[in-house]
Design a protein around this motif. Sequence first.
Motif, PDB file in Angstrom:
ATOM      1  N   SER A   4      33.766  13.450 -88.642  1.00 62.01           N
ATOM      2  CA  SER A   4      34.181  14.754 -88.545  1.00 62.01           C
ATOM      3  C   SER A   4      34.256  15.326 -86.909  1.00 62.01           C
ATOM      4  O   SER A   4      35.029  15.332 -85.953  1.00 62.01           O
ATOM      5  CB  SER A   4      34.129  15.741 -88.973  1.00 62.01           C
ATOM      6  N   TRP A   5      32.881  14.942 -86.255  1.00 67.25           N
ATOM      7  CA  TRP A   5      32.267  15.474 -85.388  1.00 67.25           C
ATOM      8  C   TRP A   5      33.079  13.997 -84.491  1.00 67.25           C
ATOM      9  O   TRP A   5      33.778  14.276 -82.916  1.00 67.25           O
ATOM     10  CB  TRP A   5      31.429  15.061 -85.376  1.00 67.25           C
ATOM     11  N   ALA A 142      48.852  24.427 -85.941  1.00 67.75           N
ATOM     12  CA  ALA A 142      49.263  25.307 -84.368  1.00 67.75           C
ATOM     13  C   ALA A 142      47.783  25.973 -84.489  1.00 67.75           C
ATOM     14  O   ALA A 142      48.601  26.498 -83.357  1.00 67.75           O
ATOM     15  CB  ALA A 142      50.428  26.061 -86.323  1.00 67.75           C
ATOM     16  N   ALA A 143      47.109  25.947 -85.235  1.00 67.46           N
ATOM     17  CA  ALA A 143      45.636  26.443 -84.523  1.00 67.46           C
ATOM     18  C   ALA A 143      45.138  26.066 -83.332  1.00 67.46           C
ATOM     19  O   ALA A 143      44.268  26.236 -82.935  1.00 67.46           O
ATOM     20  CB  ALA A 143      44.708  27.504 -85.375  1.00 67.46           C
ATOM     21  N   GLY A 144      45.450  24.941 -83.234  1.00 69.34           N
ATOM     22  CA  GLY A 144      45.117  24.268 -81.909  1.00 69.34           C
ATOM     23  C   GLY A 144      43.899  23.291 -81.915  1.00 69.34           C
ATOM     24  O   GLY A 144      42.939  23.023 -81.866  1.00 69.34           O
ATOM     25  N   ARG A 145      43.103  22.770 -84.029  1.00 68.76           N
ATOM     26  CA  ARG A 145      42.803  22.129 -84.491  1.00 68.76           C
ATOM     27  C   ARG A 145      43.189  20.838 -84.641  1.00 68.76           C
ATOM     28  O   ARG A 145      44.280  21.185 -85.137  1.00 68.76           O
ATOM     29  CB  ARG A 145      41.422  22.949 -85.029  1.00 68.76           C
ATOM     30  N   PRO A 146      42.147  19.857 -84.745  1.00 69.69           N
ATOM     31  CA  PRO A 146      42.507  18.735 -85.246  1.00 69.69           C
ATOM     32  C   PRO A 146      42.921  18.529 -86.808  1.00 69.69           C
ATOM     33  O   PRO A 146      42.175  18.971 -87.684  1.00 69.69           O
ATOM     34  CB  PRO A 146      41.636  17.683 -84.617  1.00 69.69           C
ATOM     35  N   VAL A 147      43.551  17.927 -87.018  1.00 68.07           N
ATOM     36  CA  VAL A 147      44.589  17.259 -88.117  1.00 68.07           C
ATOM     37  C   VAL A 147      44.093  15.676 -87.777  1.00 68.07           C
ATOM     38  O   VAL A 147      45.268  15.209 -87.622  1.00 68.07           O
ATOM     39  CB  VAL A 147      45.451  17.661 -88.498  1.00 68.07           C
ATOM     40  N   VAL A 148      43.544  14.992 -89.607  1.00 65.25           N
ATOM     41  CA  VAL A 148      43.904  13.828 -89.014  1.00 65.25           C
ATOM     42  C   VAL A 148      44.191  12.286 -90.111  1.00 65.25           C
ATOM     43  O   VAL A 148      44.774  13.578 -91.845  1.00 65.25           O
ATOM     44  CB  VAL A 148      41.900  12.933 -88.948  1.00 65.25           C
ATOM     45  N   SER A 149      44.289  11.727 -89.763  1.00 64.61           N
ATOM     46  CA  SER A 149      45.105  10.819 -90.764  1.00 64.61           C
ATOM     47  C   SER A 149      45.496   9.115 -90.695  1.00 64.61           C
ATOM     48  O   SER A 149      44.952   8.809 -89.546  1.00 64.61           O
ATOM     49  CB  SER A 149      47.281  10.727 -91.248  1.00 64.61           C
ATOM     50  N   LEU A 209      35.540  23.914 -86.337  1.00 63.75           N
ATOM     51  CA  LEU A 209      35.234  23.464 -85.393  1.00 63.75           C
ATOM     52  C   LEU A 209      35.509  24.744 -84.299  1.00 63.75           C
ATOM     53  O   LEU A 209      36.924  25.647 -84.894  1.00 63.75           O
ATOM     54  CB  LEU A 209      36.708  22.856 -84.584  1.00 63.75           C
ATOM     55  N   ASN A 210      35.029  25.244 -83.587  1.00 64.73           N
ATOM     56  CA  ASN A 210      34.483  27.140 -82.843  1.00 64.73           C
ATOM     57  C   ASN A 210      35.938  26.858 -81.884  1.00 64.73           C
ATOM     58  O   ASN A 210      35.485  26.752 -81.366  1.00 64.73           O
ATOM     59  CB  ASN A 210      33.602  27.448 -82.512  1.00 64.73           C
ATOM     60  N   VAL A 211      37.016  26.607 -81.774  1.00 66.45           N
ATOM     61  CA  VAL A 211      37.628  26.920 -81.070  1.00 66.45           C
ATOM     62  C   VAL A 211      37.714  27.984 -80.324  1.00 66.45           C
ATOM     63  O   VAL A 211      38.377  28.318 -79.571  1.00 66.45           O
ATOM     64  CB  VAL A 211      39.278  26.386 -81.911  1.00 66.45           C
ATOM     65  N   GLY A 447      31.078  22.343 -88.140  1.00 69.01           N
ATOM     66  CA  GLY A 447      30.369  22.505 -88.935  1.00 69.01           C
ATOM     67  C   GLY A 447      28.945  22.854 -88.798  1.00 69.01           C
ATOM     68  O   GLY A 447      28.049  23.388 -87.984  1.00 69.01           O
ATOM     69  N   LYS A 448      27.674  21.952 -90.288  1.00 66.47           N
ATOM     70  CA  LYS A 448      26.217  22.412 -89.716  1.00 66.47           C
ATOM     71  C   LYS A 448      26.124  21.357 -88.687  1.00 66.47           C
ATOM     72  O   LYS A 448      24.923  20.381 -88.942  1.00 66.47           O
ATOM     73  CB  LYS A 448      25.872  22.082 -91.626  1.00 66.47           C
TER      74      LYS A 448
END
Length: 473
Positions: A4-5, A142-149, A209-211, A447-448
């Motif tokens: 994820s990172w 929409a929040a500027g965080r990534p989405v993967v596919s 992710l701390n956007v 995350g952690k």
Amino acid sequence: MALSWLLVLLAVTSTTLGTNPGVTVRLTNKGLQYGKQLGIAALQEKLKSVQIPDFSGSQRVSPIGKVKYSLTNIRLVNVGLPRSAVDLVPGTGVRLTIGEAFMNLHGNWRVKYLRIIKDSGSFDVSVNGLTISTVIAVKSDAAGRPVVSNTNCVANVASAKVKFHGGASWLYNLFSKFINKALRNALQKQICPLVDKTVIGLNPKLQTLNVLAKVDKYAEIEYSMTSSPVISQSSLELNLKGEFYNIGKHQEPPFTPAAFSLPSENNNMLYMALSAFTANSAGFVYNKAGILSLYVTDDMVPKASPFRLDTKTFGVFIPQIAKQFPGLKMKLLVRTDKNPTITFQPNKATVEATGTVTAYAIQTNGTLSPLFVLNLETSVSADMFVRGLNVGGRLTLNQMKLSVGTSYVGEFSVGVLDSVLRTVLKLVVIPIVNVQLGKGYPLPALGKMNLVNPQLRIMKDYMLIGTDVQFTS
């Protein structure tokens, strides 16, 4: 989580194209390989959920004739991914390749032939030469965080060999090649959907992710991306806004980030460069919030100090104070009058600030009588450090310059107060500031995530953190 990172660093979103970043993050090949190890482990667990549906058919086998068969309760007992690779495709993204993978399955069989003869038993399947190739696409929500596919997934099973047990299994092994083909096709249809589930399963983790990272009740840091990532064969660079804002009110400062570039290093998994712009935006935010001020009273001065914050002590240097306000305690208001300025030079971080020092005599009824106002210019050195997932600092006074702004006690030479004010700054003001700076400010994190053996260096126009990374879950 490490995968994820990796993927978050590949997110392609641009809200302020053309703007220089305040923070740049570089993932090296060493970090990529760490992400691959944990990512492959996650995929291997997902492949253990392979489910082959029951199926049946018929096949003519000489000299028996037509044989009807059914295979049921097929379950996976082992899976191995001994050979895998993750690499960066310049300008594109991440490619995952798995080769020479294997699986072992177990199930039950039942046959009927010559119309009246029935038999049953168990079987084992040895699957070899499994290969998987896929490309992971990343977009922004929409929040500027990534989405993967998952895209372009191709899975191939080189061979699936079945071995029957029980009954007249020696006979049924004669037509196993037909079963082999059916099982191989069924497996190939299962692999890519499971890869899809593995990738999609990363999205909840990416949401960590701390956007927008909260610092305290006054400030937060935005780590949204300013441009698409720069991907080469050996590393990936992600440009982040890296800007402090007042909570609930995002106002741009009257300055912009300067361009900077990271050195070509690859000993660590990850490099984070925080520019002087990021630090200066913090000064802008806190100054605008009106909290860069401090009242200093006598009880804040260490008891071992040779002077006290009262009119008797100051009367030694300015006799008029002792005459007009005998035997009173004093209070100093130290505050900035504009944004402090932080500069980074090789191995040196400096903060310059200007402000005022207003001295008051505290009357017996608690009212404050102004004595004088001094103009103050200071230069302090900043010793920066990393603690946990925060970057903090500690200030040391370098230079101080005083001039008289306003006097309510007649004329006096400001030089006589130099040692007194210098002591107040060293023993009271700077230690209080250092307590706040010591708490640190959040770095980009997912995350952690833990930083392992981080090293911080001051470069020209930015500070560079080189570190390895570990995820606890």
